[in-house]
Design an enzyme around this catalytic site. Structure first.
Site, PDB file in Angstrom:
ATOM      1  N   ASP A 165       6.367  -0.132   1.427  1.00  0.00           N
ATOM      2  CA  ASP A 165       4.910   0.020   1.813  1.00  0.00           C
ATOM      3  C   ASP A 165       4.885   0.374   3.278  1.00  0.00           C
ATOM      4  O   ASP A 165       5.295  -0.619   3.962  1.00  0.00           O
ATOM      5  CB  ASP A 165       4.298  -1.209   1.210  1.00  0.00           C
ATOM      6  CG  ASP A 165       2.769  -1.088   1.417  1.00  0.00           C
ATOM      7  OD1 ASP A 165       2.161  -0.456   2.413  1.00  0.00           O
ATOM      8  OD2 ASP A 165       2.083  -1.933   0.671  1.00  0.00           O
ATOM      9  N   HIS A 170       2.650   1.643  -1.393  1.00  0.00           N
ATOM     10  CA  HIS A 170       1.596   1.176  -1.598  1.00  0.00           C
ATOM     11  C   HIS A 170       0.394   1.602  -2.373  1.00  0.00           C
ATOM     12  O   HIS A 170      -0.356   1.004  -2.765  1.00  0.00           O
ATOM     13  CB  HIS A 170       0.749   1.233   0.104  1.00  0.00           C
ATOM     14  CG  HIS A 170      -0.390   0.468   0.413  1.00  0.00           C
ATOM     15  ND1 HIS A 170      -0.108  -0.858   0.776  1.00  0.00           N
ATOM     16  CD2 HIS A 170      -1.619   0.692   0.398  1.00  0.00           C
ATOM     17  CE1 HIS A 170      -1.366  -1.369   0.670  1.00  0.00           C
ATOM     18  NE2 HIS A 170      -2.359  -0.423   0.481  1.00  0.00           N
ATOM     19  N   SER A 203      -4.676  -4.038  -1.860  1.00  0.00           N
ATOM     20  CA  SER A 203      -4.868  -4.167  -0.165  1.00  0.00           C
ATOM     21  C   SER A 203      -5.886  -4.625   0.229  1.00  0.00           C
ATOM     22  O   SER A 203      -6.051  -5.913   0.195  1.00  0.00           O
ATOM     23  CB  SER A 203      -4.966  -2.679  -0.061  1.00  0.00           C
ATOM     24  OG  SER A 203      -4.620  -2.237   1.285  1.00  0.00           O
TER      25      SER A 203
END
Lengths: 283, 283
Positions: free
Chosen positions: A227, A260, A151
């Site tokens: 995600d 995610h 991320s």
């Protein structure tokens, strides 16, 4: 002079050692913590290292406890170096007001704007200070490094790796923020840390770098199709287009139905470690 | 009538599904949560199950996020069922006063003393209510169960497994509280939940059960030698002696230098899953 590393905790794990350290950081002007996994092989010979950069709100603990990476690192004979994601406890105004900015959200830049300049330098910390500290204090092979992250940390790994092909043999990322100049998280952080001139943001945007300063290294990226941040914040399609335009090698794998978090990361981390191991050892 | 399961979260993991559920528990008189991992094989055929009981302060999340067990469960085709460690949110007097008693510390007993009786029945919940719920709602093979756990949950797995050889094919534990009638944690919990008569505690003491009601199943136990709770709270030597006296089969592995936490559990969980898989499938 070698800087002092204070051992905070250690535990046996897969025949090696999981440790956390604290030290004074010159780049960040405060104490910083990082975690290390040393595989069994490090007891006999220096090993190559994978630097892992974590995402928003994370510390050095998240990847250490949730990714299950030690098993693969033990088998492959690689050290894992896992820094925190920002300076902590500086009491700068606004530091703790938002979960996506300030503490836990250093964004791997060198801040130039008050009050962040002089402290929020996770870029310099990760690229120079931390490797120097690690390589002078731990049983690792100097200069033999790979970089990955998740991320916000995927953004860090891509930008740092693209800018320093001499310092990292291989680059990968999980669900990275691929175009921070276009994403709300990225624009908020880059404008506050670097100011309002977007040309100063370019060196911290993986898609801009891939289009304008491509490297010869293949970027390995896993991205879950379920995600929730995919369309608004992560934008892998922008990086994909940038790589196509410049010839930057990219292996972007869209993983069907994955989200995610660390249930996604743990599923594919073994393949990333094998990818880095091959690059680090020429296997 | 099948009880209602409310899906709280789900994420893809190693090709299967990590899920958490909430439901009304009759045994505990409150809503309870548990986590499940369903391997890819469960999409095609019912799979055997491993029940995992967690330790003091834990919820259904600790093992789910930290043990790295899904990788092995996916490969072996086993479901993981991970209950919480106590009722929650009942507002009973004293429920949240201590980290080692009340919330997060149900000790896998059926409480008989006020104010716990009628709510703190993690024994009945784990042995009967939860398997009935799981086997009527999820793609698992009814009756094909194994049981394991950590610390307080290791105590739960050993006592429940020893008492119900008909309900569990195999039993293992990590750093279990082996003799709760002698340990401070155990004595505090057993006296409060069951009253002052120690004869009522015996059915919840693995060493007493192994000495007096041995089963034919081998108990597989891993115990770290650097575990800070080893001498005062865990006492594997008491269980070892009890097993020797009765002929209860025991494989107690003292793991050199390992501590109490999940860096220890994750190192050996793969071997435990293989042990259970062999018992569940006759492999």
């Amino acid at each position: 002079m070698s800087q002092a590393l204070e051992l905070i905790s250690e535990a046996r794990c897969f025949g090696g050692w999981q440790r956390s350290y604290r030290h004074r950081s010159e780049r960040c002007g405060c104490d910083m913590r990082f975690a290390v996994y040393l595989p069994p092989a490090a007891e006999h010979t220096p090993v190559p290292t994978l630097y892992w950069l974590s995402g928003l709100t994370c510390t050095e603990d998240n990847f250490s406890t949730k990714a299950g990476a030690q098993r693969y690192a033990a088998a492959l004979g690689m050290a894992l170096i896992m820094p925190d994601t920002s300076p902590r406890g500086l009491a700068l105004p606004g530091e703790d007001d938002a979960w996506d900015f300030g503490s836990g959200a250093g964004f791997y830049v060198t801040a130039t704007q008050a009050p962040w300049a002089g402290h929020y330098d996770m870029y310099g910390y990760v690229v120079e200070e931390l490797p120097a500290l690690v390589e002078s204090n731990l049983p690792v092979q100097a200069g033999l490094r790979a970089i990955s992250g998740h991320s916000m940390g995927g953004h860090g790994a891509l930008t740092i790796g693209l800018k320093h092909p001499d310092r990292y043999r291989s680059i990968s990322a999980f669900a990275p923020i691929c175009a921070p100049m276009r994403s709300p998280w990225g624009r908020k952080a880059l404008s506050a840390y670097l100011g309002d001139d977007p040309t100063t943001w370019q060196q911290y945007d993986a898609s801009w770098l891939a289009a304008n300063q491509p490297s010869a290294q293949t970027l390995l990226i896993d991205q879950g199709t379920a995600d929730p941040w995919l369309a608004e914040q992560l934008m892998p399609e922008v990086l994909e287009e940038a790589c196509a335009s410049s010839g930057q090698p990219l292996e972007l794998r869209r993983q069907q139905g994955y989200e995610h978090g660390y249930y996604f990361v743990c599923t594919f981390i073994g393949e990333h470690l094998e990818f880095h191991h091959a690059a680090l050892t020429g296997a």
